[in-house]
Design an enzyme around this catalytic site. Sequence first.
Site, PDB file in Angstrom:
ATOM      1  N   GLY A  21     -22.215 -10.888 -47.049  1.00  0.00           N
ATOM      2  CA  GLY A  21     -21.560 -10.122 -45.973  1.00  0.00           C
ATOM      3  C   GLY A  21     -22.461  -8.987 -45.505  1.00  0.00           C
ATOM      4  N   ARG A  82     -24.249 -17.411 -45.910  1.00  0.00           N
ATOM      5  CA  ARG A  82     -23.907 -17.729 -47.305  1.00  0.00           C
ATOM      6  C   ARG A  82     -24.378 -19.165 -47.505  1.00  0.00           C
ATOM      7  NH1 ARG A  82     -20.213 -13.426 -48.669  1.00  0.00           N
ATOM      8  NH2 ARG A  82     -19.035 -12.736 -46.870  1.00  0.00           N
ATOM      9  N   ASP A 113     -23.785  -9.572 -55.383  1.00  0.00           N
ATOM     10  CA  ASP A 113     -24.130 -10.294 -56.613  1.00  0.00           C
ATOM     11  C   ASP A 113     -24.698 -11.705 -56.360  1.00  0.00           C
ATOM     12  OD1 ASP A 113     -21.642 -11.072 -55.753  1.00  0.00           O
ATOM     13  OD2 ASP A 113     -20.683 -11.003 -57.717  1.00  0.00           O
ATOM     14  N   THR A 135     -23.294  -3.870 -49.697  1.00  0.00           N
ATOM     15  CA  THR A 135     -21.958  -4.421 -49.433  1.00  0.00           C
ATOM     16  C   THR A 135     -20.985  -3.267 -49.252  1.00  0.00           C
ATOM     17  OG1 THR A 135     -20.023  -5.446 -50.467  1.00  0.00           O
ATOM     18  CG2 THR A 135     -21.796  -4.871 -51.944  1.00  0.00           C
ATOM     19  N   ASP A 137     -18.007  -3.119 -49.900  1.00  0.00           N
ATOM     20  CA  ASP A 137     -16.975  -3.041 -50.943  1.00  0.00           C
ATOM     21  C   ASP A 137     -17.361  -2.126 -52.114  1.00  0.00           C
ATOM     22  OD1 ASP A 137     -15.591  -4.803 -49.423  1.00  0.00           O
ATOM     23  OD2 ASP A 137     -15.978  -6.552 -50.688  1.00  0.00           O
ATOM     24  N   ASP A 139     -18.775  -2.925 -54.773  1.00  0.00           N
ATOM     25  CA  ASP A 139     -18.247  -3.588 -55.970  1.00  0.00           C
ATOM     26  C   ASP A 139     -19.339  -4.175 -56.859  1.00  0.00           C
ATOM     27  OD1 ASP A 139     -18.983  -5.627 -54.267  1.00  0.00           O
ATOM     28  OD2 ASP A 139     -17.289  -6.917 -54.788  1.00  0.00           O
ATOM     29  N   ARG A 181     -12.158  -7.698 -51.380  1.00  0.00           N
ATOM     30  CA  ARG A 181     -11.575  -8.897 -52.010  1.00  0.00           C
ATOM     31  C   ARG A 181     -11.491  -8.738 -53.519  1.00  0.00           C
ATOM     32  NH1 ARG A 181     -14.530 -13.687 -49.660  1.00  0.00           N
ATOM     33  NH2 ARG A 181     -16.232 -12.505 -50.553  1.00  0.00           N
TER      34      ARG A 181
HETATM   35  O1  F6P Z   1     -18.403  -7.726 -47.413  1.00  0.00           O
HETATM   36  C1  F6P Z   1     -17.387  -7.941 -48.357  1.00  0.00           C
HETATM   37  C2  F6P Z   1     -16.164  -8.373 -47.666  1.00  0.00           C
HETATM   38  O2  F6P Z   1     -15.976  -7.417 -46.708  1.00  0.00           O
HETATM   39  C3  F6P Z   1     -14.894  -8.538 -48.463  1.00  0.00           C
HETATM   40  O3  F6P Z   1     -14.178  -7.383 -48.677  1.00  0.00           O
HETATM   41  C4  F6P Z   1     -14.141  -9.558 -47.661  1.00  0.00           C
HETATM   42  O4  F6P Z   1     -13.206 -10.236 -48.382  1.00  0.00           O
HETATM   43  C5  F6P Z   1     -15.239 -10.442 -47.205  1.00  0.00           C
HETATM   44  O5  F6P Z   1     -16.373  -9.624 -47.073  1.00  0.00           O
HETATM   45  C6  F6P Z   1     -14.968 -11.212 -45.971  1.00  0.00           C
HETATM   46  O6  F6P Z   1     -16.162 -11.663 -45.476  1.00  0.00           O
HETATM   47  P1  F6P Z   1     -16.342 -12.944 -44.557  1.00  0.00           P
HETATM   48  O7  F6P Z   1     -15.228 -12.941 -43.595  1.00  0.00           O
HETATM   49  O8  F6P Z   1     -17.671 -12.733 -43.923  1.00  0.00           O
HETATM   50  O9  F6P Z   1     -16.318 -14.112 -45.474  1.00  0.00           O
END
Ligand code: F6P
Length: 361
Positions: A21, A82, A113, A135, A137, A139, A181
């Site tokens: 992300g 991804r 990660d 990121t 988050d 996290d 998430r």
């Molecule tokens: O970047 C992390 C995050 O923002 C999470 O909090 C979220 O669940 C996810 O990315 C959603 O990303 P995408 O819609 O790009 O899969």
Amino acid sequence: MSDNNINSNKIRRIGVLTSGGDAPGMNAAVRAITRSAISRGVRVMGILKGYRGLIDGELVEYNARSVSNIINRGGTVLYSDRCIEFQTEEGMQKAVDTCREFEIDGIVAIGGDGTFRGATDISRHGILTIGIPGTIDNDITATDYSIGFDTAMNTVIEMVDRLRDTCESHARCNVVEVMGRDAGHIALQCGIAAGAVGIALKELPFDEDECLSRIIEGKKNKKRTFIVIVSEGMGEHYAEDLTKKINAATGIDTRFARLAHVQRGGSPTLRDRFVATVMGNRAVELIMEGRKNLVVCMHEDKIVETDIEYALNLDKRYKNKMTDEQFALLSADDQNSITERIKHKKENFRELYEVSKIMSI
Ligand code: F6P
């Protein structure tokens, strides 16, 4: 910062990629890596679309000017992806072949990660890899801070302040779902900074009845505005369901807002630009020292490097994704330090949650 480039004469070209992300500040990191490398006489290739670009050979040569005017831009100019194919033997081989073809001696990978797992795999093929946490988050357990967190939180605060204005006018409650998430850091800090009456996140039990009583009590005391922050990690539809419950139990007109990807965009804050620049520069220094398989972290306000394997194990254990049997296979030193760090991190989290409750009377 050290300048003992023991192997610097061997490093001629490095690659930089962003994966997973996107996060505001990634561009500032790309700029810092590029300029830090070029200033040491090392050439830089921008790898497009994360590991996908490494497989497909989509690379562009960067000079100091290629990264002009991106320090202030959100998203990632290198694009992101991804990439499932990268996790296969065949995909990995293609990526390594691309590194050989372009004579890349090292790669700096910015992301979470999954990005670091990829970096570790590549380093097994003799390429020096360094990770930088990026990121929103925040996290990644090994680092106290990851690029993008501050910008995302400032965006949340701005949005919630706007909701607060209209709540106050109409005596309403607004339930706001924020991203995260696997982690409730955005929810926790934004809940505190936005003056929320309740914060629901998956790391700690959320007492719905207590939150409802607080809202009812507030209404009796002539309180007109109620903000409830819900972390995405609470699960799909949780926030919408809570909105209905608050409406029914309190009689207060309650609305729902999901901020979603708005949180991922926008111009990075000072903090994100600054951290990205310092981490980017450090990543290049590490490669020049011939070091690999490390992630640049922030720990107790210092920039430090952590072994990627250790960082991934710490992360898995923190997120309950490592069994006791797997944990027992780690060295005694790693087990002790992981246990200590998790304890400390959880205590910190709990203390902040208590602060949020005190403020919500
Ligand atoms: O970047 C992390 C995050 O923002 C999470 O909090 C979220 O669940 C996810 O990315 C959603 O990303 P995408 O819609 O790009 O899969």
